[in-house]
Scaffold this motif. Structure first.
Motif, short mmCIF file in Angstrom:
data_model
loop_
_atom_site.label_atom_id
_atom_site.label_comp_id
_atom_site.label_asym_id
_atom_site.label_seq_id
_atom_site.Cartn_x
_atom_site.Cartn_y
_atom_site.Cartn_z
N GLU A 1 0.79 -1.39 -0.01
CA GLU A 1 0.08 0.06 -0.01
C GLU A 1 0.85 1.07 -0.09
N HIS B 1 -4.67 6.54 -0.53
CA HIS B 1 -3.79 5.38 -0.49
C HIS B 1 -4.35 4.13 -1.27
N HIS C 1 -5.38 0.00 -2.33
CA HIS C 1 -5.50 -1.46 -1.77
C HIS C 1 -5.24 -2.23 -2.97
N SER D 1 -11.12 0.64 5.35
CA SER D 1 -11.02 -0.42 6.38
C SER D 1 -11.18 0.15 7.71
N ASP E 1 -8.69 2.75 8.24
CA ASP E 1 -8.91 3.99 7.29
C ASP E 1 -9.97 4.65 7.92
ZN LIG Z 1 -6.98 1.28 3.53
#
Ligand SMILES: [Zn+2]
Lengths: 369, 340
Positions: free
Chosen positions: B74, B136, B138, B146, B149
């Motif tokens: 990531e 960001h 994935h 997530s 996140d």
């Molecule tokens: Zn993430």
């Protein structure tokens, strides 16, 4: 007309050599750099443009320093650093960033060097493999001042810096080039000539030693460039090409999109082939001089067809096809199971409801006997 | 180019631009208007205030390339831009030097320092846009937030609002031949979203479904669109003339073999999971015929049979597309195969 054809090696963007891989131009530009420079210019232009077309702001605001460029009455120049990689003569320009630069009243360009040094460090922190490969500016010609900058400032960062000049006022835009290329059946010299004219929009230069009047002089000579992109870059560029309109979502399915993309490429290939055919016909009729180098290239390309014709490829192709069909089949089966499940679900729900309270609560896909 | 030339260039350009000024106006940063908006804070009243995101061509390309450069790791970066009514306008992005693992990225001390220096210095080159969010990647598991996140984004929204989160999936971008990107805002802690299932359906690997399901109601997606300047349009036209051949010379299927296998494995795992649940039956004793209750699984996003079926269809359409182009190319360049 023939003269133009013979000068083909100088032709900056030779449409016939587009697909060729490693031969040709030593300078490789990434679309990101082109758009980054364009973005720099557009933002700069918008600052000038906006106060005039907006009634909310008077021109005195500009003088009051709301636009930072103008605060000391100096003109600002749109220029910056090109980052990339270098292998021998091959230069690949991958990224760019802008520099703060002012023009003094004497016409001298001053670059904020501390900023420049820090930015280079910052970029190298993230993209370790990038080095400074040159610089860019927006303008319509190279002035002696630009030559001075090139020699005094940028040769300190790279011993043979590259200069990229973008000229947004260049009259011939890309769409015009395309139109000409499409009319491939017409006079063949048109599509071949067009790209070299459009060089005005985007030109790359490098230092060259020339002997002028018995004195060796350094001059900035145009060098040909070509474009390359990595896969994610290409997809992103494709994406903005097609979707970047205010409010434009992607309504079309991805399959339609994919096929349209392919169709556009095939059309482009066809128009190129028409150019070659027209050229060959004209040569055969004796209307233009024999150009051996071009004919050799055409011969070379034709000899490569069919692209792949061997048993191994047939086998691999068949395997790929079967794999995909199995995937399609699996997806079909999954979908059927899903539908079936839904039907059963419906039946059960219906039979649940039909059961009298307190009665035998047998649940199943079928109504009670 | 001396100052006279510079001015003349702008005069000429203005004539061109004025006709299409609406397109390029986004490139102007009106600090007074931005200051007014930031003072009024309309977004603080309504958790659903922001509806749209407009991303510039350069920002999109930079994010896509940065995400790709990370491979299966990531990556993370910051976005610069502004707000306009109910929309975010992302003008540019820059990467941050972060240590990423396969499951999460964390911005350390170095990254924060980088961010501060970089963004303050942007003033010097007339980039006066504020930081308006973070992005960001994935790699291979879709665009959603997530648990971590959601935490990160909420704290940003609490202290630095207006703030936006963008997630980009470089692996799916390649395999689908289309940029896979999502933009999100989180809801305040106590807020209950009006309607469930606001998030558009997408394939999420089995091992992430838990994480997705727990948090999927604490944020909402924004409508994403892209814009370019008039000069960009001209240049892109020119570029298209250069690399149209790419569409004929690349094959997404061959490039992302691993991902295809991963997708199929995931579908089969999900099917197995469903089967297990079916065997277990459910509290009402409807063994055999029913899959477990739609609500419980569907709520978790992706466990239910028709969602698995959607995953399979998506995978199938990618395959079919790829095989179609292979057929077309084969017909064009190796006609003899078509006769066998
Ligand atoms: Zn993430």
């Amino acid at each position: 007309m023939t003269g133009k054809l013979h000068s083909a090696p100088q032709c900056e963007i030779d449409p016939l050599r587009d697909g060729a891989n490693d031969e040709g131009a030593p300078i490789i530009l990434h679309p990101l750099v082109v758009l980054n420079v364009s973005d720099h210019y557009t933002r700069f232009a918008a600052i000038r443009l906006f106060p005039r077309i907006s009634s909310r702001r008077s021109s005195t605001d500009v003088e009051k320093g709301i636009i930072p460029f103008a605060e000391d009455g100096k003109e600002t120049r749109v220029l910056g650093i090109l980052l990339g990689t270098q292998r021998g003569r091959m230069v690949e320009v991958c990224h760019s960033f802008e520099l703060p630069a002012r023009v003094t009243h004497e016409g001298r360009t001053e670059i904020e060097e501390a900023f420049m040094v820090r930015r280079i460090e910052q970029y190298q922190q993230i993209f370790a493999k990038y080095i400074v490969v040159g610089w860019y500016f927006i303008g319509d010609k190279i002035t002696p001042e630009d030559k001075r900058l090139h020699a005094e400032v940028f040769t300190r960062l790279n011993e043979a810096p590259l200069l990229l000049v973008m000229n947004p006022t260049s009259k011939l835009s890309g769409s015009q080039v395309k139109l000409r290329a499409k009319g491939g059946a017409g006079p063949i010299v048109e599509p071949m000539k067009a790209p070299s004219q459009s060089a005005g929009l985007l030109t790359t230069y490098q230092m060259e030693l020339k002997v002028m009047a018995d004195k060796p002089t350094m001059t900035l000579a145009p060098v040909p460039h070509r474009y390359a992109s990595e896969d994610s870059e290409r997809i992103a560029v494709d994406h903005v090409m097609r979707h970047a309109v205010p409010g434009g979502g992607d309504g079309a399915s991805s399959t339609t999109l994919h096929l349209n993309n392919l169709k556009r490429s095939i059309n482009m290939l066809e128009s190129r082939i028409k150019v070659i055919v027209a050229f060959l016909e004209a040569t055969a009729r004796g209307e233009i001089e024999l150009n051996h180098s071009l004919l050799r290239q055409i011969g070379g390309v034709c000899a490569r067809l069919p692209a792949l014709d061997c048993a191994e490829f047939s086998a691999a192709f068949a395997e790929e096809k079967h794999d995909s069909m199995v995937v399609a089949y699996l997806s079909g089966v999954t979908k059927s199971i899903c539908s079936l499940n839904e039907v059963v679900d419906m039946f059960n729900r219906f039979s649940d409801r039909a059961t009298p309270v307190g009665g035998s609560r047998r649940r199943g896909p079928f109504p009670r006997q | 180019m001396n100052s006279v030339d510079a001015r003349r260039a702008f005069e000429i350009e203005n004539d061109i631009t004025q006709t299409t000024a609406q397109d390029d106006i986004r490139y102007f940063y009106d600090d007074q208007e931005q200051a007014r908006l930031r003072e009024r804070k309309p977004w603080s009243q309504d958790p659903n205030w922001f509806k749209d995101v407009h991303i510039s061509a350069v920002a999109l390309i930079k994010m896509a390339m940065h995400a790709r450069s990370g491979g299966s790791i990531e990556i993370m970066g910051s976005m610069q831009g502004k707000v306009a009514d109910r929309a975010f306008i992302v003008m540019d992005v820059f990467p941050l030097p972060v240590e990423g693992t396969e499951t999460r990225v964390s911005a350390g001390q170095a990254a924060s320092e980088f961010l501060v220096t970089y963004s303050t210095e942007c003033n010097q080159v007339a980039r006066r846009e504020n930081i308006i969010g973070w992005y960001h990647s994935h790699p291979g598991y879709g665009c959603w937030l997530s648990g971590i996140d959601v935490q990160t984004q909420s704290s940003h929204q609490q202290y630095e609002d207006p703030f936006l989160a963008i997630v980009i999936d470089p692996v799916r971008t390649i395999s689908a031949g289309k940029v896979d990107l999502g933009a999100f805002r989180t809801y305040p802690l106590q807020y209950k979203p009006p309607a469930e299932g606001m998030n558009e359906y997408q394939t999420i690997p089995l091992n992430k479904i838990e994480d997705f399901g727990v948090h999927c109601n604490s944020y909402y997606p924004l409508e994403v669109s892209y814009f370019k300047s008039t000069l960009d349009a001209t240049l892109l036209d020119l570029l298209w003339n250069k690399y149209w051949a790419r569409a004929l010379s690349t094959s997404p299927l061959v490039q992302s073999k691993d991902y295809v296998v991963q997708q199929l494995t995931d579908i089969s795992n999900k099917l197995k999971e469903t089967e297990k649940q079916m065997e277990k039956g459910n509290p009402h004793g409807r063994g055999g015929y029913y899959l477990s209750d739609k609500k419980t699984l569907a709520g978790k996003g992706g466990g239910h049979l028709d969602q698995i079926s959607k995953d399979a269809q998506k995978c199938c359409s990618e395959h079919v597309q790829s095989i179609m182009s292979m057929y077309i190319k084969n017909a064009m360049f190796s006609p003899s195969h078509m006769q066998n």
